[in-house]
Design a protein around this motif. Structure first.
Motif, PDB file in Angstrom:
ATOM      1  N   MET A 131       0.576  -1.026  -0.094  1.00  0.00           N
ATOM      2  CA  MET A 131       0.411  -0.280  -0.066  1.00  0.00           C
ATOM      3  C   MET A 131       0.823   1.400  -0.067  1.00  0.00           C
ATOM      4  N   THR A 132       0.731   2.623  -0.970  1.00  0.00           N
ATOM      5  CA  THR A 132       1.637   3.164  -0.738  1.00  0.00           C
ATOM      6  C   THR A 132       1.181   4.379  -0.290  1.00  0.00           C
ATOM      7  N   ARG A 133       1.857   4.752   0.897  1.00  0.00           N
ATOM      8  CA  ARG A 133       1.473   6.219   1.499  1.00  0.00           C
ATOM      9  C   ARG A 133       0.847   7.343   0.840  1.00  0.00           C
ATOM     10  N   GLY A 134       0.198   8.079   1.444  1.00  0.00           N
ATOM     11  CA  GLY A 134      -0.176   9.489   0.477  1.00  0.00           C
ATOM     12  C   GLY A 134       0.769  10.445   1.073  1.00  0.00           C
ATOM     13  N   PHE A 135       0.672  11.701  -0.724  1.00  0.00           N
ATOM     14  CA  PHE A 135       1.231  12.441  -0.252  1.00  0.00           C
ATOM     15  C   PHE A 135       0.921  13.069   0.593  1.00  0.00           C
ATOM     16  N   PRO A 136       2.811  12.857   1.549  1.00  0.00           N
ATOM     17  CA  PRO A 136       2.498  13.796   2.539  1.00  0.00           C
ATOM     18  C   PRO A 136       2.099  15.763   3.236  1.00  0.00           C
ATOM     19  N   LEU A 137       2.621  15.936   1.935  1.00  0.00           N
ATOM     20  CA  LEU A 137       2.133  17.457   1.984  1.00  0.00           C
ATOM     21  C   LEU A 137       0.556  18.016   1.537  1.00  0.00           C
ATOM     22  N   ALA A 138       0.389  17.088   1.525  1.00  0.00           N
ATOM     23  CA  ALA A 138      -1.506  16.941   0.669  1.00  0.00           C
ATOM     24  C   ALA A 138      -2.157  18.189   1.145  1.00  0.00           C
ATOM     25  N   GLY A 139      -1.781  18.679   2.302  1.00  0.00           N
ATOM     26  CA  GLY A 139      -2.494  20.277   3.539  1.00  0.00           C
ATOM     27  C   GLY A 139      -2.311  21.447   2.788  1.00  0.00           C
ATOM     28  N   LEU A 140      -0.562  21.490   2.522  1.00  0.00           N
ATOM     29  CA  LEU A 140      -0.402  22.588   1.970  1.00  0.00           C
ATOM     30  C   LEU A 140      -0.537  22.682   0.446  1.00  0.00           C
ATOM     31  N   LEU A 158       6.917  18.133  -5.890  1.00  0.00           N
ATOM     32  CA  LEU A 158       7.243  17.741  -4.998  1.00  0.00           C
ATOM     33  C   LEU A 158       6.253  17.039  -5.061  1.00  0.00           C
ATOM     34  N   GLU A 159       4.692  16.454  -5.414  1.00  0.00           N
ATOM     35  CA  GLU A 159       3.978  15.950  -5.158  1.00  0.00           C
ATOM     36  C   GLU A 159       4.450  14.937  -6.236  1.00  0.00           C
ATOM     37  N   LEU A 160       3.879  15.832  -7.990  1.00  0.00           N
ATOM     38  CA  LEU A 160       4.619  14.914  -8.854  1.00  0.00           C
ATOM     39  C   LEU A 160       5.384  13.932  -8.705  1.00  0.00           C
ATOM     40  N   ARG A 161       6.734  14.525  -8.089  1.00  0.00           N
ATOM     41  CA  ARG A 161       7.714  13.356  -7.785  1.00  0.00           C
ATOM     42  C   ARG A 161       7.006  12.290  -6.609  1.00  0.00           C
ATOM     43  N   HIS A 162       6.726  12.867  -5.731  1.00  0.00           N
ATOM     44  CA  HIS A 162       5.878  11.836  -4.627  1.00  0.00           C
ATOM     45  C   HIS A 162       5.086  10.660  -5.445  1.00  0.00           C
ATOM     46  N   THR A 163       4.597  10.634  -6.026  1.00  0.00           N
ATOM     47  CA  THR A 163       3.769   9.919  -7.271  1.00  0.00           C
ATOM     48  C   THR A 163       4.487   8.659  -7.273  1.00  0.00           C
ATOM     49  N   ALA A 164       5.428   9.290  -8.807  1.00  0.00           N
ATOM     50  CA  ALA A 164       6.695   8.883  -9.400  1.00  0.00           C
ATOM     51  C   ALA A 164       7.266   7.575  -8.635  1.00  0.00           C
ATOM     52  N   ALA A 165       7.897   8.410  -7.303  1.00  0.00           N
ATOM     53  CA  ALA A 165       8.755   7.042  -6.495  1.00  0.00           C
ATOM     54  C   ALA A 165       7.581   6.355  -5.851  1.00  0.00           C
ATOM     55  N   ALA A 166       6.141   6.875  -5.378  1.00  0.00           N
ATOM     56  CA  ALA A 166       5.443   5.457  -5.038  1.00  0.00           C
ATOM     57  C   ALA A 166       5.057   4.400  -6.251  1.00  0.00           C
ATOM     58  N   ALA A 167       4.355   5.147  -7.551  1.00  0.00           N
ATOM     59  CA  ALA A 167       5.043   4.246  -8.556  1.00  0.00           C
ATOM     60  C   ALA A 167       6.095   3.453  -8.633  1.00  0.00           C
TER      61      ALA A 167
END
Length: 141
Positions: free
Chosen positions: A1-10, A107-116
């Protein structure tokens, strides 16, 4: 299971800030456009031909009207200068908010790519393990 984007609130905050700045920019532009339209209307009224002049009183009334229009136009020009400064400030604010939102989006795109990549590596590991068990099971039979 992938972790959500930690800066989603920001990210949500930056998106809301950008939307607010865009709204303020739109209002400032609309106010300036309305003021310019009003000035154009006053200028048009001031230059309208008066062909029904009959007396000197009519001429005095026209002169007073033109003087009043000139004063009004000067006030409108000062107001438009103020509105233009407001538009400039709102544009600057919107550009800054957009830059800040774009940074978090990257940062979100990088996080999504790393999670993938992590998910694909885990899946590949499971497939390799299954293939290895299958290969070992075939040899012992």
């Amino acid at each position: 299971m992938t972790r959500g984007f930690p800066l989603a609130g920001l990210k949500r905050l930056r998106d809301l800030t950008e939307a607010g700045a865009a709204g303020r920019l739109a209002v400032a532009n609309a106010d300036l456009a309305r003021s310019r339209s009003q000035s154009a209307s006053i200028r048009q009224d001031a230059t309208a031909a008066r062909e029904d002049l009959a007396t000197g009183a009519d001429l005095l009334a026209i002169a007073a009207s033109r003087a009043s229009n000139r004063g009004l136009l000067l006030e409108l020009q000062a107001h438009q200068a103020h509105l233009q400064r407001e538009v400039d400030r709102a544009e600057q604010e919107h550009r800054q908010a957009r830059r800040e939102a774009a940074m978090v989006e990257k940062l979100e795109l990088r996080h999504t790519a790393a999670a993938a990549r992590t998910e694909l590596a885990a899946e590949q590991s499971r497939l390799d393990e299954a293939a290895q068990r299958s290969h070992q099971g075939g040899r012992s039979a």
